[in-house]
Design a protein around this motif. Structure first.
Motif, PDB file in Angstrom:
ATOM      1  N   LYS A 188      17.848   9.406  70.492  1.00 11.25           N
ATOM      2  CA  LYS A 188      16.711   9.290  69.577  1.00 11.25           C
ATOM      3  C   LYS A 188      15.788   8.160  69.990  1.00 11.25           C
ATOM      4  O   LYS A 188      14.564   8.271  69.849  1.00 11.25           O
ATOM      5  CB  LYS A 188      17.198   9.082  68.139  1.00 11.25           C
ATOM      6  CG  LYS A 188      17.695  10.360  67.468  1.00 11.25           C
ATOM      7  CD  LYS A 188      16.612  11.426  67.419  1.00 11.25           C
ATOM      8  CE  LYS A 188      17.125  12.703  66.771  1.00 11.25           C
ATOM      9  NZ  LYS A 188      16.173  13.819  66.928  1.00 11.25           N
ATOM     10  N   GLU A 189      16.339   7.063  70.478  1.00 10.19           N
ATOM     11  CA  GLU A 189      15.494   5.977  70.962  1.00 10.19           C
ATOM     12  C   GLU A 189      14.632   6.455  72.121  1.00 10.19           C
ATOM     13  O   GLU A 189      13.441   6.147  72.192  1.00 10.19           O
ATOM     14  CB  GLU A 189      16.354   4.797  71.402  1.00 10.19           C
ATOM     15  CG  GLU A 189      16.965   4.007  70.259  1.00 10.19           C
ATOM     16  CD  GLU A 189      17.924   2.936  70.747  1.00 10.19           C
ATOM     17  OE1 GLU A 189      18.173   1.973  69.993  1.00 10.19           O
ATOM     18  OE2 GLU A 189      18.433   3.052  71.889  1.00 10.19           O
ATOM     19  N   GLU A 194       9.440   7.810  74.161  1.00 11.60           N
ATOM     20  CA  GLU A 194       8.628   8.732  74.964  1.00 11.60           C
ATOM     21  C   GLU A 194       7.419   9.213  74.179  1.00 11.60           C
ATOM     22  O   GLU A 194       6.292   9.248  74.689  1.00 11.60           O
ATOM     23  CB  GLU A 194       9.467   9.920  75.414  1.00 11.60           C
ATOM     24  CG  GLU A 194       8.681  10.901  76.278  1.00 11.60           C
ATOM     25  CD  GLU A 194       9.458  12.160  76.597  1.00 11.60           C
ATOM     26  OE1 GLU A 194       8.964  12.955  77.418  1.00 11.60           O
ATOM     27  OE2 GLU A 194      10.550  12.357  76.020  1.00 11.60           O
ATOM     28  N   TYR A 195       7.630   9.568  72.925  1.00 10.39           N
ATOM     29  CA  TYR A 195       6.517  10.058  72.096  1.00 10.39           C
ATOM     30  C   TYR A 195       5.469   8.964  71.893  1.00 10.39           C
ATOM     31  O   TYR A 195       4.260   9.217  71.993  1.00 10.39           O
ATOM     32  CB  TYR A 195       7.049  10.537  70.750  1.00 10.39           C
ATOM     33  CG  TYR A 195       5.971  11.063  69.825  1.00 10.39           C
ATOM     34  CD1 TYR A 195       5.158  12.128  70.201  1.00 10.39           C
ATOM     35  CD2 TYR A 195       5.762  10.484  68.573  1.00 10.39           C
ATOM     36  CE1 TYR A 195       4.166  12.612  69.365  1.00 10.39           C
ATOM     37  CE2 TYR A 195       4.783  10.971  67.729  1.00 10.39           C
ATOM     38  CZ  TYR A 195       3.988  12.022  68.124  1.00 10.39           C
ATOM     39  OH  TYR A 195       2.996  12.492  67.285  1.00 10.39           O
ATOM     40  N   LEU A 196       5.916   7.751  71.631  1.00  8.69           N
ATOM     41  CA  LEU A 196       4.972   6.644  71.463  1.00  8.69           C
ATOM     42  C   LEU A 196       4.187   6.392  72.742  1.00  8.69           C
ATOM     43  O   LEU A 196       2.955   6.199  72.710  1.00  8.69           O
ATOM     44  CB  LEU A 196       5.731   5.377  71.063  1.00  8.69           C
ATOM     45  CG  LEU A 196       6.395   5.362  69.682  1.00  8.69           C
ATOM     46  CD1 LEU A 196       7.246   4.102  69.520  1.00  8.69           C
ATOM     47  CD2 LEU A 196       5.371   5.467  68.565  1.00  8.69           C
ATOM     48  N   GLN A 208       4.128  12.391  61.309  1.00 11.43           N
ATOM     49  CA  GLN A 208       3.897  12.861  62.673  1.00 11.43           C
ATOM     50  C   GLN A 208       5.087  12.540  63.565  1.00 11.43           C
ATOM     51  O   GLN A 208       5.558  13.396  64.324  1.00 11.43           O
ATOM     52  CB  GLN A 208       2.639  12.214  63.248  1.00 11.43           C
ATOM     53  CG  GLN A 208       1.336  12.751  62.702  1.00 11.43           C
ATOM     54  CD  GLN A 208       0.150  11.984  63.259  1.00 11.43           C
ATOM     55  OE1 GLN A 208       0.062  10.765  63.127  1.00 11.43           O
ATOM     56  NE2 GLN A 208      -0.759  12.687  63.906  1.00 11.43           N
ATOM     57  N   ILE A 209       5.558  11.321  63.483  1.00  6.08           N
ATOM     58  CA  ILE A 209       6.691  10.912  64.320  1.00  6.08           C
ATOM     59  C   ILE A 209       7.932  11.715  63.962  1.00  6.08           C
ATOM     60  O   ILE A 209       8.659  12.206  64.831  1.00  6.08           O
ATOM     61  CB  ILE A 209       6.956   9.404  64.158  1.00  6.08           C
ATOM     62  CG1 ILE A 209       5.775   8.599  64.698  1.00  6.08           C
ATOM     63  CG2 ILE A 209       8.251   9.005  64.879  1.00  6.08           C
ATOM     64  CD1 ILE A 209       5.853   7.117  64.411  1.00  6.08           C
ATOM     65  N   GLY A 210       8.180  11.872  62.650  1.00 10.06           N
ATOM     66  CA  GLY A 210       9.363  12.608  62.212  1.00 10.06           C
ATOM     67  C   GLY A 210       9.362  14.045  62.683  1.00 10.06           C
ATOM     68  O   GLY A 210      10.374  14.566  63.164  1.00 10.06           O
ATOM     69  N   VAL A 213       9.727  13.944  66.765  1.00 18.04           N
ATOM     70  CA  VAL A 213      10.947  13.381  67.337  1.00 18.04           C
ATOM     71  C   VAL A 213      12.196  13.968  66.699  1.00 18.04           C
ATOM     72  O   VAL A 213      13.175  14.256  67.389  1.00 18.04           O
ATOM     73  CB  VAL A 213      10.941  11.840  67.202  1.00 18.04           C
ATOM     74  CG1 VAL A 213      12.244  11.240  67.721  1.00 18.04           C
ATOM     75  CG2 VAL A 213       9.741  11.263  67.945  1.00 18.04           C
ATOM     76  N   TRP A 214      12.166  14.166  65.373  1.00 16.05           N
ATOM     77  CA  TRP A 214      13.338  14.726  64.692  1.00 16.05           C
ATOM     78  C   TRP A 214      13.267  16.240  64.592  1.00 16.05           C
ATOM     79  O   TRP A 214      14.245  16.891  64.294  1.00 16.05           O
ATOM     80  CB  TRP A 214      13.489  14.098  63.305  1.00 16.05           C
ATOM     81  CG  TRP A 214      14.271  12.825  63.352  1.00 16.05           C
ATOM     82  CD1 TRP A 214      15.586  12.666  63.023  1.00 16.05           C
ATOM     83  CD2 TRP A 214      13.811  11.540  63.768  1.00 16.05           C
ATOM     84  NE1 TRP A 214      15.958  11.353  63.206  1.00 16.05           N
ATOM     85  CE2 TRP A 214      14.892  10.635  63.669  1.00 16.05           C
ATOM     86  CE3 TRP A 214      12.593  11.037  64.227  1.00 16.05           C
ATOM     87  CZ2 TRP A 214      14.792   9.286  63.991  1.00 16.05           C
ATOM     88  CZ3 TRP A 214      12.485   9.694  64.554  1.00 16.05           C
ATOM     89  CH2 TRP A 214      13.567   8.840  64.441  1.00 16.05           C
ATOM     90  N   ASP A 215      12.065  16.812  64.831  1.00 23.15           N
ATOM     91  CA  ASP A 215      11.891  18.262  64.908  1.00 23.15           C
ATOM     92  C   ASP A 215      12.401  18.961  63.653  1.00 23.15           C
ATOM     93  O   ASP A 215      13.209  19.869  63.701  1.00 23.15           O
ATOM     94  CB  ASP A 215      12.604  18.820  66.133  1.00 23.15           C
ATOM     95  CG  ASP A 215      12.105  20.213  66.478  1.00 23.15           C
ATOM     96  OD1 ASP A 215      11.010  20.571  66.031  1.00 23.15           O
ATOM     97  OD2 ASP A 215      12.835  20.937  67.168  1.00 23.15           O
ATOM     98  N   MET A 216      11.927  18.525  62.510  1.00 24.08           N
ATOM     99  CA  MET A 216      12.313  19.137  61.246  1.00 24.08           C
ATOM    100  C   MET A 216      11.261  18.793  60.218  1.00 24.08           C
ATOM    101  O   MET A 216      10.320  18.055  60.478  1.00 24.08           O
ATOM    102  CB  MET A 216      13.680  18.621  60.786  1.00 24.08           C
ATOM    103  CG  MET A 216      13.713  17.123  60.546  1.00 24.08           C
ATOM    104  SD  MET A 216      15.346  16.566  60.057  1.00 24.08           S
ATOM    105  CE  MET A 216      15.044  14.806  59.870  1.00 24.08           C
TER     106      MET A 216
END
Length: 259
Positions: A188-189, A194-196, A208-210, A213-216
């Motif tokens: 997850k880190e 990577e997304y940031l 947006q991040i959730g 990155v968490w794909d839900m």
């Protein structure tokens, strides 16, 4: 036909229009709206046609090729965002095609398909340079999810690393390096960093991040993002006089150097 569990393949044989099988996947995010290009290397014409239909229905531009030689040459000659590669091809196996592409410095993400599901087969494909592996039979929605996951890792035009200021993220080893110090990252880190790094100097909300990155369907009130942000800060910003991860009050986070 290799399998009847592919719902879209079954529809091709029963006369039902194949696009009806993809109605649940037609809500395309802005990420897919960039017209990603996919190369399908599959010797079964009906399978290849069904995969192409499904991908095109989900916003991709897709080409289908039926031999390993032609697939290898197409992947080397044109820029694709993802290659969907069958293992069992008539002229050469997918492992050889994959290995040849990597030797030719073709870094396009490769999703390998095969009816062989033993651990040895999977290891052979991954060791040859494949990025993911999907055993047959499978549902189209799983293939689509895996393709999207590969695309989130980066496009064919980029190299092995993502850089911002003096921070470098290795996409292969998943290790971050800053000022000669290396940092091991959890899954997850790595995904969060990577997304940031792919969205520098943009204010990114927790939603947006959730979702990325968490794909839900992420709950914005959850503090899990703050926990991981704190963990990343302790690694990448701890020893630097130029912090890269910034909190934007009541908005989210921004990544980059603040002048």
């Amino acid at each position: 036909m290799k399998s009847m569990r592919y719902g879209f393949i079954s529809n091709l044989t029963t006369g039902v229009h194949p696009l009806r099988s993809f109605q649940g996947f037609l809500r395309i995010s802005s990420y897919e709206e960039q017209q990603m290009r996919a190369l399908i290397v599959e010797d079964n014409p009906k399978m290849a046609a069904a995969l192409k239909t499904g991908l095109c229905a989900n916003g991709f531009v897709a080409d289908a090729i039926h031999t390993g030689f032609e697939g290898e040459e197409a992947a080397a000659a044109q820029e694709y965002d993802v290659v969907i590669l069958d293992l069992m091809l008539p002229d050469r196996d997918g492992v050889q095609v994959c290995r040849n592409l990597r030797r030719r410095s073709i870094r396009t993400p490769i999703l390998m398909l095969t009816a062989l599901s033993s651990t040895d087969d999977k290891v052979a494909g991954l060791d040859a340079g494949a990025d993911d592996y999907l055993a047959k039979p499978f549902e189209f929605e799983e293939l689509l999810a895996r393709v999207r996951a590969l695309l989130r890792r980066g496009t064919a035009s980029e190299g092995r690393t993502v850089k911002c200021d003096d921070l470098e993220l290795d996409l292969y080893t998943r290790v971050a390096k800053r000022a000669e110090e290396s940092f091991e990252l959890s899954n997850k880190e790595f995904a969060l960093l990577e997304y940031l790094m792919r969205n520098p100097n943009r204010v990114l909300s927790r939603t947006q991040i959730g979702e990325k990155v968490w794909d839900m369907n992420f709950a914005p009130e959850s503090n899990v993002i703050d926990v991981y942000i704190s963990s990343l800060r302790k690694k990448v910003d701890r020893q630097s006089v130029r912090p890269l991860i910034h909190t934007v009050k009541n908005a989210g986070y921004r990544f980059g150097v603040v002048d």
